[in-house]
Design a protein around this motif. Structure first.
Motif, PDB file in Angstrom:
ATOM      1  N   PRO A 296      -7.195   4.678   5.068  1.00  0.00           N
ATOM      2  CA  PRO A 296      -6.263   5.631   4.678  1.00  0.00           C
ATOM      3  C   PRO A 296      -5.109   5.252   5.726  1.00  0.00           C
ATOM      4  CG  PRO A 296      -7.648   6.373   6.223  1.00  0.00           C
ATOM      5  CD  PRO A 296      -8.236   5.352   5.780  1.00  0.00           C
TER       6      PRO A 296
ATOM      7  N   ALA B 121       0.436  10.119   1.607  1.00  0.00           N
ATOM      8  CA  ALA B 121      -0.822   9.367   2.074  1.00  0.00           C
ATOM      9  C   ALA B 121      -0.885   8.235   1.012  1.00  0.00           C
ATOM     10  CB  ALA B 121      -1.697  10.551   1.861  1.00  0.00           C
ATOM     11  N   SER B 122      -1.237   7.074   1.382  1.00  0.00           N
ATOM     12  CA  SER B 122      -1.813   6.257   0.530  1.00  0.00           C
ATOM     13  C   SER B 122      -2.986   5.505   1.119  1.00  0.00           C
ATOM     14  CB  SER B 122      -0.535   5.083   0.500  1.00  0.00           C
ATOM     15  OG  SER B 122      -0.119   4.821   1.765  1.00  0.00           O
TER      16      SER B 122
ATOM     17  N   THR C  77       0.773  -1.226  -0.106  1.00  0.00           N
ATOM     18  CA  THR C  77      -0.060   0.017   0.210  1.00  0.00           C
ATOM     19  C   THR C  77       0.739   1.153  -0.054  1.00  0.00           C
ATOM     20  OG1 THR C  77      -1.768  -1.034   1.117  1.00  0.00           O
ATOM     21  CG2 THR C  77      -1.683   1.168   1.300  1.00  0.00           C
TER      22      THR C  77
ATOM     23  N   SER D 130      -6.780   4.056   0.921  1.00  0.00           N
ATOM     24  CA  SER D 130      -8.123   4.291   0.313  1.00  0.00           C
ATOM     25  C   SER D 130      -9.083   5.096   1.256  1.00  0.00           C
ATOM     26  CB  SER D 130      -8.919   3.169  -0.050  1.00  0.00           C
ATOM     27  OG  SER D 130      -9.282   2.498   1.184  1.00  0.00           O
ATOM     28  N   PRO D 131     -10.170   5.887   0.802  1.00  0.00           N
ATOM     29  CA  PRO D 131     -10.690   6.612   1.873  1.00  0.00           C
ATOM     30  C   PRO D 131     -11.356   5.918   2.974  1.00  0.00           C
ATOM     31  CG  PRO D 131     -11.502   7.085  -0.543  1.00  0.00           C
ATOM     32  CD  PRO D 131     -10.407   5.788  -0.596  1.00  0.00           C
ATOM     33  N   SER D 132     -11.581   4.654   2.830  1.00  0.00           N
ATOM     34  CA  SER D 132     -12.137   3.814   3.987  1.00  0.00           C
ATOM     35  C   SER D 132     -10.967   3.032   4.829  1.00  0.00           C
ATOM     36  CB  SER D 132     -12.784   2.815   3.283  1.00  0.00           C
ATOM     37  OG  SER D 132     -12.140   1.798   2.497  1.00  0.00           O
TER      38      SER D 132
END
Length: 275
Positions: A184, A177-178, A36, A180-182
């Motif tokens: 992070p 930052a890496s 990620t 996903s919105p759900s």
């Protein structure tokens, strides 16, 4: 703001990724999040570049290949399409991730400075600056000599170094930052320099359904000059060139070829061979 790096000196043991202690082995916690964090990296394109170099410096049939410091196997995913590939890493946690994505690919735990395989390969890669974990010039020389011991005559070693001493840039903390919105994942890092190494301190925040996790890690990486790298390769018996990597700024690629018997250009000391 990220706190400054610890005043306690990191362990001097080379390639400490094999330790089970999260304090000395950052990959205990990082392994599950590694892909990620580095999702931006184009492993497919890099593997195409490696194939070009192998075709140039070792033309012929499908080669055998060892990827030293293979991590979670992201390069191996593509290297195995044109080679009979094996991976080696000091971290059991990183290899566990690699095994889930590379069924059928041999994966071996070992330290790059002293691993021993029962065979030699045509191509050896050591990528994404993993060589920096050996930290000292004597350890670098032993590591490159070990690479030579595991290559066939005419074999090729391709090593992506860490940054050179003159390329160290001190600056502000770096935030990445890496995820996903759900789910992070935030990393804040700083870099300090000692006389012969860089010390990277990284703090992570990962959020998910079960809450927020925090962990930190310290990476100490050796700073090797071009002269030190060239000498290590030549004294192990390689003909060597430093080429642009097309991967990361300021790093390049060292490409060493072991001459076949009777060919010109052999290094000052030939590699020690095992029967």
């Amino acid at each position: 703001m990220t706190p400054p790096p610890s005043r306690r000196r990191p362990s001097r043991r080379p390639a400490g990724r094999g330790s089970r202690d999260p304090g000395t082995n950052p990959y205990v916690r990082l392994a599950e999040a590694y892909d990620t964090v580095y999702a931006w990296k184009d492993y497919r394109r890099e593997s195409r570049r490696l194939r070009e170099l192998v075709r140039r410096y070792r033309p012929g049939s499908r080669p055998t290949l060892l990827d030293v410091g293979c991590g979670t196997g992201s390069h191996l995913r593509f290297l195995r399409s044109w080679s009979d590939a094996t991976g080696l890493d000091a971290s059991s946690e990183m290899l566990a991730v690699a095994r889930t994505r590379l069924p059928g690919v041999p994966l071996v735990r070992g330290r790059m400075e002293r691993f021993r395989l029962d065979r030699r390969v045509d191509v050896l890669t050591c990528l994404f600056s993993a060589i920096g974990y050996v930290r000292t010039v004597p350890a670098l020389r032993r590591t490159v000599a070990n690479f030579a011991r595991h290559l066939t005559e005419g074999g090729v070693a391709i090593v992506e170094p860490w940054i050179r001493p003159e390329d160290v840039r001190r600056g502000d903390p770096h935030v990445a930052a890496s995820g996903s919105p759900s789910a992070p994942l935030i990393r804040v890092s700083t870099m300090a320099r000692t006389r012969s190494t860089t010390v990277l301190t990284m703090h992570y925040l990962a959020a998910g359904p079960t809450g927020i996790r925090h962990w930190s890690e310290v990476h100490e990486m050796g700073l090797f000059s071009d002269a030190a790298m060239r000498s290590a390769f030549e004294d192990a018996g390689f003909r060597v060139r430093r080429l642009p990597s097309r991967f990361s700024p300021d790093r390049g690629l060292w490409v060493g070829v072991l001459p076949r018997p009777g060919s010109p250009g052999r290094g000052r000391r030939g590699p020690t061979r095992r029967s």
